[in-house]
Design a protein around this motif. Structure first.
Motif, PDB file in Angstrom:
ATOM      1  N   VAL A 129       6.673  -5.046  -2.656  1.00  0.00           N
ATOM      2  CA  VAL A 129       7.176  -5.148  -1.282  1.00  0.00           C
ATOM      3  C   VAL A 129       8.161  -4.013  -1.039  1.00  0.00           C
ATOM      4  N   PRO A 130       7.962  -3.205   0.004  1.00  0.00           N
ATOM      5  CA  PRO A 130       8.904  -2.115   0.292  1.00  0.00           C
ATOM      6  C   PRO A 130      10.190  -2.635   0.917  1.00  0.00           C
ATOM      7  N   GLN A 131      11.196  -1.756   1.012  1.00  0.00           N
ATOM      8  CA  GLN A 131      12.389  -2.115   1.756  1.00  0.00           C
ATOM      9  C   GLN A 131      12.009  -2.353   3.211  1.00  0.00           C
ATOM     10  N   MET A 132      12.530  -3.447   3.791  1.00  0.00           N
ATOM     11  CA  MET A 132      12.090  -3.848   5.124  1.00  0.00           C
ATOM     12  C   MET A 132      13.163  -3.649   6.182  1.00  0.00           C
ATOM     13  N   GLY A 133      14.199  -2.879   5.838  1.00  0.00           N
ATOM     14  CA  GLY A 133      15.243  -2.597   6.819  1.00  0.00           C
ATOM     15  C   GLY A 133      16.553  -3.243   6.457  1.00  0.00           C
ATOM     16  N   GLU A 134      17.604  -2.748   7.068  1.00  0.00           N
ATOM     17  CA  GLU A 134      18.948  -3.250   6.819  1.00  0.00           C
ATOM     18  C   GLU A 134      19.051  -4.727   7.173  1.00  0.00           C
ATOM     19  N   SER A 135      19.663  -5.486   6.277  1.00  0.00           N
ATOM     20  CA  SER A 135      19.925  -6.927   6.438  1.00  0.00           C
ATOM     21  C   SER A 135      18.688  -7.799   6.302  1.00  0.00           C
ATOM     22  N   VAL A 136      17.517  -7.204   6.056  1.00  0.00           N
ATOM     23  CA  VAL A 136      16.295  -7.999   5.870  1.00  0.00           C
ATOM     24  C   VAL A 136      16.068  -8.189   4.379  1.00  0.00           C
ATOM     25  N   THR A 137      16.215  -9.406   3.893  1.00  0.00           N
ATOM     26  CA  THR A 137      16.144  -9.674   2.463  1.00  0.00           C
ATOM     27  C   THR A 137      14.891 -10.412   2.040  1.00  0.00           C
ATOM     28  N   GLU A 138      14.101 -10.881   2.992  1.00  0.00           N
ATOM     29  CA  GLU A 138      12.884 -11.575   2.622  1.00  0.00           C
ATOM     30  C   GLU A 138      11.898 -11.567   3.777  1.00  0.00           C
ATOM     31  N   GLY A 139      10.650 -11.831   3.436  1.00  0.00           N
ATOM     32  CA  GLY A 139       9.601 -11.908   4.448  1.00  0.00           C
ATOM     33  C   GLY A 139       8.549 -12.913   4.023  1.00  0.00           C
ATOM     34  N   THR A 140       7.615 -13.184   4.906  1.00  0.00           N
ATOM     35  CA  THR A 140       6.551 -14.140   4.629  1.00  0.00           C
ATOM     36  C   THR A 140       5.213 -13.411   4.584  1.00  0.00           C
ATOM     37  N   ILE A 141       4.431 -13.693   3.547  1.00  0.00           N
ATOM     38  CA  ILE A 141       3.119 -13.078   3.423  1.00  0.00           C
ATOM     39  C   ILE A 141       2.238 -13.527   4.586  1.00  0.00           C
ATOM     40  N   GLY A 142       1.735 -12.542   5.335  1.00  0.00           N
ATOM     41  CA  GLY A 142       0.863 -12.855   6.462  1.00  0.00           C
ATOM     42  C   GLY A 142      -0.590 -12.874   6.027  1.00  0.00           C
ATOM     43  N   SER A 143      -1.394 -12.020   6.615  1.00  0.00           N
ATOM     44  CA  SER A 143      -2.820 -12.012   6.293  1.00  0.00           C
ATOM     45  C   SER A 143      -3.146 -10.907   5.293  1.00  0.00           C
ATOM     46  N   TRP A 144      -3.890 -11.267   4.247  1.00  0.00           N
ATOM     47  CA  TRP A 144      -4.374 -10.284   3.288  1.00  0.00           C
ATOM     48  C   TRP A 144      -5.480  -9.469   3.939  1.00  0.00           C
ATOM     49  N   LEU A 145      -5.417  -8.155   3.754  1.00  0.00           N
ATOM     50  CA  LEU A 145      -6.416  -7.261   4.324  1.00  0.00           C
ATOM     51  C   LEU A 145      -7.486  -6.892   3.304  1.00  0.00           C
ATOM     52  N   VAL A 146      -7.282  -7.315   2.042  1.00  0.00           N
ATOM     53  CA  VAL A 146      -8.244  -7.035   0.972  1.00  0.00           C
ATOM     54  C   VAL A 146      -8.422  -8.306   0.147  1.00  0.00           C
ATOM     55  N   LYS A 147      -9.448  -8.284  -0.730  1.00  0.00           N
ATOM     56  CA  LYS A 147      -9.647  -9.389  -1.666  1.00  0.00           C
ATOM     57  C   LYS A 147      -9.899  -8.811  -3.052  1.00  0.00           C
ATOM     58  N   VAL A 148      -9.840  -9.676  -4.063  1.00  0.00           N
ATOM     59  CA  VAL A 148     -10.047  -9.232  -5.440  1.00  0.00           C
ATOM     60  C   VAL A 148     -11.414  -8.563  -5.574  1.00  0.00           C
ATOM     61  N   GLY A 149     -11.405  -7.391  -6.194  1.00  0.00           N
ATOM     62  CA  GLY A 149     -12.647  -6.646  -6.393  1.00  0.00           C
ATOM     63  C   GLY A 149     -12.870  -5.543  -5.376  1.00  0.00           C
ATOM     64  N   ASP A 150     -12.102  -5.570  -4.274  1.00  0.00           N
ATOM     65  CA  ASP A 150     -12.259  -4.527  -3.257  1.00  0.00           C
ATOM     66  C   ASP A 150     -11.759  -3.181  -3.787  1.00  0.00           C
ATOM     67  N   THR A 151     -12.442  -2.126  -3.399  1.00  0.00           N
ATOM     68  CA  THR A 151     -11.996  -0.767  -3.721  1.00  0.00           C
ATOM     69  C   THR A 151     -11.032  -0.302  -2.642  1.00  0.00           C
ATOM     70  N   VAL A 152      -9.881   0.242  -3.054  1.00  0.00           N
ATOM     71  CA  VAL A 152      -8.863   0.674  -2.099  1.00  0.00           C
ATOM     72  C   VAL A 152      -8.472   2.121  -2.364  1.00  0.00           C
ATOM     73  N   GLU A 153      -8.033   2.785  -1.326  1.00  0.00           N
ATOM     74  CA  GLU A 153      -7.520   4.149  -1.429  1.00  0.00           C
ATOM     75  C   GLU A 153      -6.000   4.102  -1.520  1.00  0.00           C
ATOM     76  N   ILE A 154      -5.414   5.194  -1.986  1.00  0.00           N
ATOM     77  CA  ILE A 154      -3.961   5.265  -2.073  1.00  0.00           C
ATOM     78  C   ILE A 154      -3.367   5.156  -0.665  1.00  0.00           C
ATOM     79  N   ASP A 155      -2.313   4.362  -0.524  1.00  0.00           N
ATOM     80  CA  ASP A 155      -1.603   4.106   0.735  1.00  0.00           C
ATOM     81  C   ASP A 155      -2.385   3.218   1.702  1.00  0.00           C
ATOM     82  N   GLN A 156      -3.536   2.686   1.274  1.00  0.00           N
ATOM     83  CA  GLN A 156      -4.265   1.752   2.139  1.00  0.00           C
ATOM     84  C   GLN A 156      -3.488   0.444   2.236  1.00  0.00           C
ATOM     85  N   ALA A 157      -3.414  -0.119   3.422  1.00  0.00           N
ATOM     86  CA  ALA A 157      -2.691  -1.371   3.628  1.00  0.00           C
ATOM     87  C   ALA A 157      -3.387  -2.520   2.899  1.00  0.00           C
ATOM     88  N   LEU A 158      -2.609  -3.265   2.118  1.00  0.00           N
ATOM     89  CA  LEU A 158      -3.157  -4.393   1.368  1.00  0.00           C
ATOM     90  C   LEU A 158      -2.887  -5.729   2.064  1.00  0.00           C
TER      91      LEU A 158
END
Length: 524
Positions: A129-158
């Protein structure tokens, strides 16, 4: 030597309690490793290593109360863990440098001597999880854009992570295959937490899956009863509370001091309240009601929850009053029609209405500074700058990006900035900094067809202008009934700081600036 100090913990938070140290003196640590967990009344915060090194002396012990900037310990940035074990150990470490990093990863699979990918040897890399801004210490996992076994490129949103302010995407650190998803939708995560494992290259997914299963088993084994932070344990013990019945809001469900205090307060109210009703009266149930066959229950996003909370807080804390007026939009519409083509040719952007409204509001704010101010306790803070919030509706909810120093910008610069911020808002890419610090807000409900509304303040601001649909209406002019393109304007303001006379004068100035834009040109 580098001092490890207490970081800024958020607005109005001045101290914290030292929770659990994750390292001890002499341990080797890498950059971004969690050193210690601090607990405040609101959140649990992790203090991470700013560089590689060896943990030195620990100054603050678990349970100590520390202030912002206080020294927690020392990190020897130039040290090596092996040197603390003597010259022999150091020599051995130098002879086998590869074993300390890559060797550990390669040694993990125990079920086979051969790599699980058939010899291709793909390395497993964690997506965090990247830094999400000043004073933001947690977040909630939304929708996965990939699944196990998918091929991904560098910097592709997961995956998308929802915070109470923005939605953040977790990018893939390498190109490869998704080996394991470590968290599920709805889970709460903090900056630096691992959310997925990526097998770099074409192979390595089986090995990664084996690793993740081992890690998962270890986590399951260690995740027994609820844990409470030290200061929370004291509150629980002093008030004789049942820790098992307290819902923890800290990391991994830990009970924070704030959770314990809330439970103690609830227990105190229950003990002093009126006697319980007769047994025949049904006790109120805290469980959500059952949905019918034609109903659907959907969990509110963190952004929507925050919007709801802040709007209600604004109503509860401010004395909100609204004054109305209407403006003849003929002059602005004529100016746009006459100069639109030349404007686009020179600035490569269309001349819209919002830039005129921002300029009109800035001019009025300079005359009525109370509308651009805010209340801080028993003081009033007057702001001699004009950062204008522009409400933007998105699929995730309403967000308010800020046009900075609008008084120093031209109409073209304002239009370009609004377009840039609007696109980032709709793409869910707005940063925290782009939504903080506005001194006044404009909300254009007219784009959706609204004819009249009463906007709610965007705290801690003292004013918000509601714009509405431009509609042709019959109006009296010089004793004649004529048809004019009219817009209703609404100014909601905090009556604690803005008097009625000031609010009405402000809105009249906005009306005059819109009906005769030359007033702004001549600074009238």
């Amino acid at each position: 030597m580098t001092d490890i100090t207490v970081p800024q913990l958020g607005e109005s938070v001045t101290e914290a309690t030292v929770g659990s140290w994750q390292v001890k003196t002499g341990d080797a640590v890498s950059r971004d490793d969690v050193l210690v967990e601090l607990e405040t009344d609101k959140v649990a915060v992790e203090v991470r290593a700013e560089e590689d090194g060896v943990m030195g002396e620990i100054s603050a012990q678990e349970g100590d109360t520390v202030e912002i900037g206080a020294k927690l310990g020392v990190l020897d940035a130039g040290g090596k863990a092996a040197t603390r074990g003597g010259d022999k150990d150091s020599a051995k470490a130098e002879e086998k440098p590869a074993e300390s990093d890559a060797g550990k990863k390669a040694a993990k699979p125990k079920s086979d001597d051969k790599p699980a990918d058939g010899g291709k040897g793909g390395e497993t890399v964690e997506a965090t999880v990247p830094q999400m801004g000043e004073s933001v210490t947690e977040g909630t996992i939304g929708s996965w854009l990939v699944k196990v076994g998918d091929t991904v490129e560098i910097d592709q949103a997961l995956v998308e992570i929802e915070t109470d302010k923005v939605a953040v995407e977790v990018p893939s650190p390498v190109a490869g295959k998704v080996a394991e998803l470590l968290v599920g939708e709805g889970d709460t995560v903090s900056p630096g937490d691992a959310v997925a494992k990526i097998a770099e290259g074409a192979g390595g997914s089986a090995a990664a899956s084996s690793d993740s299963q081992d890690d998962s088993k270890a986590e399951t084994a260690s995740g027994g009863d609820k844990k409470a932070m030290p200061s929370a344990s004291r509150v629980i013990e002093e008030n004789k509370l049942d820790a098992g019945s307290i819902e923890g809001s800290g990391k991994d469900g830990r009970i924070t001091k704030g959770d314990a205090l809330k439970a103690a307060e609830a227990a105190s109210k229950a003990s002093t309240s009126a006697p319980a009703p007769a047994p025949s009266a049904p006790a109120p149930s805290a469980a959500p009601r059952e949905t019918g066959p034609r109903e659907e229950r959907v969990r509110m996003t963190r952004l929507r929850q925050t919007i709801a909370k802040r709007l209600k807080d604004a109503q509860n804390s401010a004395a909100i009053l609204t004054t109305y007026n209407e403006a003849d939009m003929s002059a602005i519409m004529a100016a746009r029609k006459a100069h639109q083509e030349a404007f686009v040719a020179k600035h490569d952007v269309k001349l819209g209405f919002m830039s005129f409204f921002i300029k009109a509001c800035v001019s009025a704010l300079k005359e009525i500074p109370a509308v651009n101010a805010e209340i801080d306790g028993t003081d009033i803070i007057y702001k001699n700058y004009y950062d204008m919030g522009v409400a933007v509706g998105t699929d995730r909810g309403l967000v308010v990006p800020v046009v900075r120093d609008a008084d120093q910008m031209s109409l073209a610069e304002i239009e370009k900035e609004i377009i840039r911020l609007g696109k980032r808002a709709r793409d869910g890419k707005l940063s925290i900094e782009e939504m903080q610090g506005a001194t006044f807000t404009l909300s254009n409900g007219g784009v959706y067809g609204s004819l009249m509304s009463m906007p709610i303040l965007n705290a801690p601001q003292s004013g918000i202008l509601g714009m509405h649909k431009i509609q042709e209406r019959p109006v009296a002019e010089n004793g004649q009934v004529v048809i004019k393109p009219m817009m209703y304007l609404a100014l909601s303001y905090d009556h604690r700081i803005v008097d009625g006379k000031e609010a009405v004068t402000f809105l009249v100035r906005v009306k005059e600036n819109l009906e005769d834009p030359q007033r702004m040109l001549f600074d009238l």
